[in-house]
Design a protein around this motif. Structure first.
Motif, PDB file in Angstrom:
ATOM      1  N   VAL A  55      39.755  33.859  45.352  1.00  0.00           N
ATOM      2  CA  VAL A  55      38.900  34.922  44.825  1.00  0.00           C
ATOM      3  C   VAL A  55      37.445  34.602  45.150  1.00  0.00           C
ATOM      4  N   CYS A  56      36.776  35.573  45.754  1.00  0.00           N
ATOM      5  CA  CYS A  56      35.358  35.432  46.086  1.00  0.00           C
ATOM      6  C   CYS A  56      34.734  36.823  46.061  1.00  0.00           C
ATOM      7  N   LEU A  57      33.435  36.867  46.106  1.00  0.00           N
ATOM      8  CA  LEU A  57      32.725  38.147  46.118  1.00  0.00           C
ATOM      9  C   LEU A  57      32.275  38.483  47.534  1.00  0.00           C
ATOM     10  N   PRO A  58      32.406  39.742  47.915  1.00  0.00           N
ATOM     11  CA  PRO A  58      31.933  40.161  49.237  1.00  0.00           C
ATOM     12  C   PRO A  58      30.411  40.056  49.330  1.00  0.00           C
ATOM     13  N   GLY A  59      29.940  39.628  50.472  1.00  0.00           N
ATOM     14  CA  GLY A  59      28.505  39.535  50.686  1.00  0.00           C
ATOM     15  C   GLY A  59      27.796  40.876  50.548  1.00  0.00           C
ATOM     16  N   ALA A  60      28.488  41.964  50.878  1.00  0.00           N
ATOM     17  CA  ALA A  60      27.887  43.291  50.779  1.00  0.00           C
ATOM     18  C   ALA A  60      27.435  43.616  49.353  1.00  0.00           C
ATOM     19  N   ASP A  68      28.794  39.673  56.733  1.00  0.00           N
ATOM     20  CA  ASP A  68      29.341  38.457  57.343  1.00  0.00           C
ATOM     21  C   ASP A  68      29.469  37.308  56.338  1.00  0.00           C
ATOM     22  N   TYR A  69      29.239  37.594  55.052  1.00  0.00           N
ATOM     23  CA  TYR A  69      29.196  36.538  54.046  1.00  0.00           C
ATOM     24  C   TYR A  69      30.124  36.813  52.866  1.00  0.00           C
ATOM     25  N   LEU A  70      30.492  35.724  52.207  1.00  0.00           N
ATOM     26  CA  LEU A  70      31.260  35.758  50.971  1.00  0.00           C
ATOM     27  C   LEU A  70      30.607  34.769  50.002  1.00  0.00           C
ATOM     28  N   ARG A  71      30.706  35.052  48.712  1.00  0.00           N
ATOM     29  CA  ARG A  71      30.192  34.102  47.723  1.00  0.00           C
ATOM     30  C   ARG A  71      31.376  33.490  46.976  1.00  0.00           C
ATOM     31  N   PHE A  72      31.493  32.191  47.076  1.00  0.00           N
ATOM     32  CA  PHE A  72      32.544  31.450  46.398  1.00  0.00           C
ATOM     33  C   PHE A  72      31.953  30.777  45.165  1.00  0.00           C
ATOM     34  N   ALA A  73      32.565  31.000  44.005  1.00  0.00           N
ATOM     35  CA  ALA A  73      32.159  30.313  42.786  1.00  0.00           C
ATOM     36  C   ALA A  73      33.068  29.107  42.598  1.00  0.00           C
ATOM     37  N   PHE A  74      32.490  27.979  42.240  1.00  0.00           N
ATOM     38  CA  PHE A  74      33.306  26.795  42.017  1.00  0.00           C
ATOM     39  C   PHE A  74      32.964  26.107  40.694  1.00  0.00           C
ATOM     40  N   ALA A  75      32.328  26.835  39.796  1.00  0.00           N
ATOM     41  CA  ALA A  75      31.930  26.268  38.509  1.00  0.00           C
ATOM     42  C   ALA A  75      33.122  25.873  37.645  1.00  0.00           C
ATOM     43  N   ASN A  76      34.214  26.588  37.775  1.00  0.00           N
ATOM     44  CA  ASN A  76      35.380  26.336  36.923  1.00  0.00           C
ATOM     45  C   ASN A  76      36.504  25.606  37.643  1.00  0.00           C
ATOM     46  N   ALA A  77      36.227  25.037  38.789  1.00  0.00           N
ATOM     47  CA  ALA A  77      37.247  24.302  39.549  1.00  0.00           C
ATOM     48  C   ALA A  77      36.787  22.860  39.728  1.00  0.00           C
ATOM     49  N   ASP A  78      37.695  21.935  39.555  1.00  0.00           N
ATOM     50  CA  ASP A  78      37.326  20.543  39.793  1.00  0.00           C
ATOM     51  C   ASP A  78      37.357  20.254  41.296  1.00  0.00           C
ATOM     52  N   ALA A  79      36.858  19.108  41.683  1.00  0.00           N
ATOM     53  CA  ALA A  79      36.747  18.773  43.107  1.00  0.00           C
ATOM     54  C   ALA A  79      38.102  18.787  43.799  1.00  0.00           C
ATOM     55  N   ALA A  80      39.151  18.297  43.135  1.00  0.00           N
ATOM     56  CA  ALA A  80      40.488  18.276  43.745  1.00  0.00           C
ATOM     57  C   ALA A  80      40.975  19.692  44.053  1.00  0.00           C
ATOM     58  N   THR A  81      40.688  20.619  43.168  1.00  0.00           N
ATOM     59  CA  THR A  81      41.079  22.019  43.388  1.00  0.00           C
ATOM     60  C   THR A  81      40.276  22.632  44.517  1.00  0.00           C
ATOM     61  N   ILE A  82      38.999  22.353  44.567  1.00  0.00           N
ATOM     62  CA  ILE A  82      38.137  22.880  45.633  1.00  0.00           C
ATOM     63  C   ILE A  82      38.625  22.393  46.994  1.00  0.00           C
TER      64      ILE A  82
END
Length: 94
Positions: A55-60, A68-82
């Protein structure tokens, strides 16, 4: 330390995916250029969510000329999940 670890994991994933490029990264989000130039970011994000479970947000959503971009949130994922993101993105195609 945990926040730094998450951002480092995101950077690590993207360095092993040469067609994906981090344009900006903060404590909780990465703004990433996807390899499908000219494709609508909404289409890329939708396929990632539906078929790859990413799940990510479209750059538009962030302004004109951002398809040409996407925004990935990783605040709720630990490093192993990322780090699992690499497996999901390496074979992704439109």
């Amino acid at each position: 330390d945990e926040i730094v670890s998450r951002a480092a994991a995101m950077k690590d994933v993207m360095t092993r995916l040469p067609t994906w490029e981090i344009s900006a990264i903060g404590a909780y989000f990465a703004y990433v250029r996807h390899p499908f130039r000219g494709a609508k970011s909404e289409a890329v994000a939708e396929k990632l969510a539906r078929e790859y479970g990413v799940v990510c947000l479209p750059g538009a959503y962030f302004g004109e000329g951002q398809d040409d971009y996407l925004r990935f949130a990783f605040a709720n994922a630990d490093a192993a999940t990322i780090l699992k993101l690499e497996e999901r993105l390496k074979d992704f195609s439109l």
